[in-house]
Design a protein around this motif. Sequence first.
Motif, PDB file in Angstrom:
ATOM      1  N   TYR A 142       0.856  -1.184   0.000  1.00  0.00           N
ATOM      2  CA  TYR A 142       0.000   0.000   0.000  1.00  0.00           C
ATOM      3  C   TYR A 142       0.889   1.231   0.000  1.00  0.00           C
ATOM      4  CZ  TYR A 142       1.113   0.424   4.963  1.00  0.00           C
ATOM      5  OH  TYR A 142       1.779   0.537   6.149  1.00  0.00           O
ATOM      6  N   SER A 143       0.273   2.402  -0.257  1.00  0.00           N
ATOM      7  CA  SER A 143       1.014   3.656  -0.188  1.00  0.00           C
ATOM      8  C   SER A 143       0.163   4.702   0.507  1.00  0.00           C
ATOM      9  CB  SER A 143       1.408   4.136  -1.592  1.00  0.00           C
ATOM     10  OG  SER A 143       0.263   4.443  -2.357  1.00  0.00           O
ATOM     11  N   LEU A 144       0.806   5.588   1.203  1.00  0.00           N
ATOM     12  CA  LEU A 144       0.137   6.741   1.797  1.00  0.00           C
ATOM     13  C   LEU A 144       0.152   7.837   0.738  1.00  0.00           C
ATOM     14  CD1 LEU A 144       1.780   6.631   5.333  1.00  0.00           C
ATOM     15  CD2 LEU A 144      -0.415   5.649   4.620  1.00  0.00           C
ATOM     16  N   ASP A 145      -1.011   8.381   0.419  1.00  0.00           N
ATOM     17  CA  ASP A 145      -1.126   9.238  -0.758  1.00  0.00           C
ATOM     18  C   ASP A 145      -1.435  10.698  -0.455  1.00  0.00           C
ATOM     19  OD1 ASP A 145      -0.625   7.057  -2.426  1.00  0.00           O
ATOM     20  OD2 ASP A 145      -2.744   6.510  -2.470  1.00  0.00           O
ATOM     21  N   GLY A 146      -1.213  11.142   0.747  1.00  0.00           N
ATOM     22  CA  GLY A 146      -1.480  12.538   1.070  1.00  0.00           C
ATOM     23  C   GLY A 146      -2.481  12.643   2.199  1.00  0.00           C
ATOM     24  N   LEU A 147      -2.774  13.839   2.560  1.00  0.00           N
ATOM     25  CA  LEU A 147      -3.673  14.121   3.670  1.00  0.00           C
ATOM     26  C   LEU A 147      -5.004  14.609   3.111  1.00  0.00           C
ATOM     27  CD1 LEU A 147      -3.580  14.262   6.789  1.00  0.00           C
ATOM     28  CD2 LEU A 147      -2.835  16.626   6.548  1.00  0.00           C
ATOM     29  N   HIS A 148      -6.095  13.983   3.486  1.00  0.00           N
ATOM     30  CA  HIS A 148      -7.410  14.409   3.012  1.00  0.00           C
ATOM     31  C   HIS A 148      -7.897  15.641   3.764  1.00  0.00           C
ATOM     32  CE1 HIS A 148     -11.816  14.581   2.819  1.00  0.00           C
ATOM     33  NE2 HIS A 148     -11.655  14.105   1.602  1.00  0.00           N
TER      34      HIS A 148
END
Length: 131
Positions: free
Chosen positions: A6-12
Amino acid sequence: MGTLGYSLDGLHNVQLAIPPGAEETCREFWRDVLGMTELEKPPVLATRGGCWFRGGGLEVHLGVEEDFRPNRKAHPGILVTSLQVLAKRMEDNGVSVTWDDDFPGHDRFYTFDKLGNRLEFLEPTAVADVA
């Protein structure tokens, strides 16, 4: 994606607490001073109170907390272009800023929203190319 699968894709979004009934105070700061756009909350969430704002790729959710205590230390760090202009706008609107030069590679200041939550605004400084 890397080896984890998986990857962390930024802050919502960032959520800050507010006391019951403080939505208009939030609008005065987040909409009127910072210039963010208020979002319509989904109906199921709107019944809880609070308000949401978006601007510059950032979304801030202000949620009602019955036993509200402002965050005096914990804070979001918000990247800004033209930090000096933002600081002047805040000061012109009665919001004080405290400059801090202890974070290498960035100009930054701290302030508090109208409810006492701490906020950090920072801008990367230009770095000279090393030949």
